[in-house]
Design a protein around this motif. Sequence first.
Motif, short mmCIF file in Angstrom:
data_model
loop_
_atom_site.label_atom_id
_atom_site.label_comp_id
_atom_site.label_asym_id
_atom_site.label_seq_id
_atom_site.Cartn_x
_atom_site.Cartn_y
_atom_site.Cartn_z
N LYS A 12 0.83 -1.21 0.00
CA LYS A 12 0.00 0.00 0.00
C LYS A 12 0.86 1.25 0.00
CE LYS A 12 -4.13 -1.97 2.19
NZ LYS A 12 -5.00 -1.98 3.39
N ALA A 13 2.03 1.15 0.60
CA ALA A 13 2.95 2.29 0.64
C ALA A 13 3.92 2.30 -0.52
CB ALA A 13 3.73 2.26 1.95
N GLU A 14 4.32 1.12 -1.00
CA GLU A 14 5.38 1.04 -2.01
C GLU A 14 4.89 1.13 -3.44
OE1 GLU A 14 7.81 -2.38 -1.38
OE2 GLU A 14 8.53 -1.70 0.58
N SER A 15 3.66 0.75 -3.70
CA SER A 15 3.15 0.71 -5.07
C SER A 15 2.16 1.85 -5.31
CB SER A 15 2.44 -0.62 -5.34
OG SER A 15 1.73 -0.57 -6.57
N PRO A 16 2.31 2.59 -6.41
CA PRO A 16 1.30 3.62 -6.74
C PRO A 16 -0.10 3.04 -6.83
CG PRO A 16 3.26 3.96 -8.06
CD PRO A 16 3.45 2.64 -7.35
N LEU A 17 -0.20 1.79 -7.28
CA LEU A 17 -1.50 1.14 -7.37
C LEU A 17 -2.01 0.72 -5.99
CD1 LEU A 17 -3.66 0.11 -9.40
CD2 LEU A 17 -2.41 -2.06 -9.47
N GLY A 18 -1.09 0.57 -5.04
CA GLY A 18 -1.47 0.25 -3.67
C GLY A 18 -1.63 -1.23 -3.38
N ARG A 19 -1.17 -2.09 -4.31
CA ARG A 19 -1.31 -3.54 -4.09
C ARG A 19 -0.37 -4.27 -5.03
NH1 ARG A 19 -3.91 -5.87 -8.41
NH2 ARG A 19 -5.34 -4.59 -9.65
N ILE A 20 -0.22 -5.58 -4.78
CA ILE A 20 0.50 -6.43 -5.71
C ILE A 20 -0.38 -6.72 -6.93
CG2 ILE A 20 1.87 -7.53 -3.90
CD1 ILE A 20 0.03 -10.00 -4.20
N SER A 21 0.24 -7.18 -7.99
CA SER A 21 -0.51 -7.66 -9.15
C SER A 21 -0.95 -9.10 -8.89
CB SER A 21 0.35 -7.63 -10.41
OG SER A 21 0.80 -6.33 -10.69
N SER A 22 -2.13 -9.45 -9.33
CA SER A 22 -2.58 -10.83 -9.19
C SER A 22 -1.87 -11.70 -10.22
CB SER A 22 -4.09 -10.93 -9.38
OG SER A 22 -4.43 -10.70 -10.75
N ALA A 23 -1.79 -12.99 -9.93
CA ALA A 23 -1.20 -13.93 -10.89
C ALA A 23 -1.98 -13.91 -12.20
CB ALA A 23 -1.17 -15.32 -10.29
N GLU A 24 -3.29 -13.72 -12.09
CA GLU A 24 -4.12 -13.70 -13.30
C GLU A 24 -3.82 -12.48 -14.16
OE1 GLU A 24 -5.62 -16.46 -10.47
OE2 GLU A 24 -5.23 -14.32 -10.22
N GLU A 25 -3.46 -11.36 -13.54
CA GLU A 25 -3.11 -10.16 -14.31
C GLU A 25 -1.80 -10.37 -15.07
OE1 GLU A 25 -5.17 -6.55 -11.76
OE2 GLU A 25 -3.33 -7.47 -10.99
N ILE A 26 -0.84 -11.03 -14.45
CA ILE A 26 0.42 -11.33 -15.15
C ILE A 26 0.15 -12.31 -16.29
CG2 ILE A 26 2.76 -12.19 -14.92
CD1 ILE A 26 2.12 -9.58 -13.36
N ALA A 27 -0.65 -13.32 -16.01
CA ALA A 27 -0.98 -14.31 -17.05
C ALA A 27 -1.68 -13.64 -18.24
CB ALA A 27 -1.86 -15.41 -16.47
N ALA A 28 -2.55 -12.69 -17.97
CA ALA A 28 -3.26 -12.01 -19.05
C ALA A 28 -2.30 -11.27 -19.97
CB ALA A 28 -4.28 -11.04 -18.47
N ALA A 29 -1.25 -10.68 -19.40
CA ALA A 29 -0.24 -10.00 -20.21
C ALA A 29 0.51 -10.99 -21.09
CB ALA A 29 0.73 -9.24 -19.32
N VAL A 30 0.84 -12.14 -20.52
CA VAL A 30 1.54 -13.18 -21.29
C VAL A 30 0.67 -13.66 -22.45
CG1 VAL A 30 2.48 -15.52 -21.19
CG2 VAL A 30 2.93 -13.91 -19.31
N LEU A 31 -0.60 -13.92 -22.16
CA LEU A 31 -1.49 -14.42 -23.21
C LEU A 31 -1.68 -13.39 -24.31
CD1 LEU A 31 -2.03 -16.68 -21.11
CD2 LEU A 31 -4.41 -16.67 -21.89
N TYR A 32 -1.72 -12.13 -23.96
CA TYR A 32 -1.83 -11.09 -24.99
C TYR A 32 -0.63 -11.15 -25.93
CZ TYR A 32 -1.05 -6.69 -27.31
OH TYR A 32 -0.74 -5.75 -28.26
N LEU A 33 0.58 -11.17 -25.38
CA LEU A 33 1.77 -11.17 -26.23
C LEU A 33 1.87 -12.43 -27.07
CD1 LEU A 33 4.47 -9.61 -23.87
CD2 LEU A 33 3.43 -8.57 -25.91
N ALA A 34 1.32 -13.52 -26.59
CA ALA A 34 1.35 -14.78 -27.34
C ALA A 34 0.25 -14.87 -28.38
CB ALA A 34 1.24 -15.96 -26.38
N SER A 35 -0.72 -13.97 -28.33
CA SER A 35 -1.91 -14.07 -29.18
C SER A 35 -1.72 -13.37 -30.52
CB SER A 35 -3.11 -13.46 -28.46
OG SER A 35 -3.02 -12.03 -28.46
N ASP A 36 -2.62 -13.66 -31.44
CA ASP A 36 -2.59 -13.02 -32.75
C ASP A 36 -2.82 -11.51 -32.64
OD1 ASP A 36 -2.17 -15.50 -33.87
OD2 ASP A 36 -4.28 -15.81 -34.41
N ALA A 37 -3.48 -11.06 -31.58
CA ALA A 37 -3.74 -9.63 -31.40
C ALA A 37 -2.45 -8.84 -31.23
CB ALA A 37 -4.66 -9.40 -30.20
N ALA A 38 -1.38 -9.52 -30.81
CA ALA A 38 -0.08 -8.87 -30.64
C ALA A 38 0.85 -9.17 -31.81
CB ALA A 38 0.55 -9.33 -29.33
#
Length: 254
Positions: A212-238
């Motif tokens: 809450k103090a260290e991140s501007p967002l105020g929280r850690i990223s969820s594992a699902e949010e990291i996975a979503a970024a990976v899937l985007y880069l692996a997809s035809d949309a990228a």
Amino acid sequence: MTSRFTDRTVLVTGGGTGLGRAIARAFAAEGARVAVAGRSAATLDETVALIAAAGGTARAFTADVTVAADMHRLVRDTVAAFGGLDVAVNNAGVFRGGGHSAADLPLDDWHTLLDVNVTGVLHALQAEIAHMRGHGGGAIVNIASNLGPHVRIPGVFGYQVSKAAVSALTRAAARDHVGDGIRINAVSPGASESSMSLRPGETEAEREVRMKAESPLGRISSAEEIAAAVLYLASDAAGSAVGTDLVIDGGVSA
């Protein structure tokens, strides 16, 4: 389940726990056949069981990224099991040397970090590219970190150097192999839903307060949010993303 990766085969190293497990499950949920690789058969089997329970398809393969022959065998076994290899996610990594500066990092920790986080990614890349460039191309996503290539903090010298190397390796390899029809990119997570983001002796609740103090967002990223970024880069949309290092860290490195 959606169909973005239906009829595609995805290989995930370090898939037995943490972000690797989340990434493997996310691909399976979108129709992929997933080869989950790592050194511990027990945790890999747990990942495969979770995917199967959700209606997905996966198989476990034990392999060590620090052994080049293991990576070539892993790719051969994946192709034999599923008929091809379309996407690879090089996620296997370790953290060593917390609290050590450049001057006092134990050399054993240094060698382990380079062997797993850098040379291990190279071993995986070489095996994956060897198959992909002869079979119509593919997409590769390496897992780097915001620490090293994007932000530096004291006391994490060795890990930061190793992950900066992954980012540089990704960009250089991307230029080398885009002509082979292979897109190579990286995702650089910040503190996320992974044991690596816990300080020694810290609980998840304590980490939540700290972030809450260290991140501007105020929280850690969820594992699902990291996975979503990976899937985007692996997809035809990228399709035009080549050599990208996508930072997902709640604004820490902004």
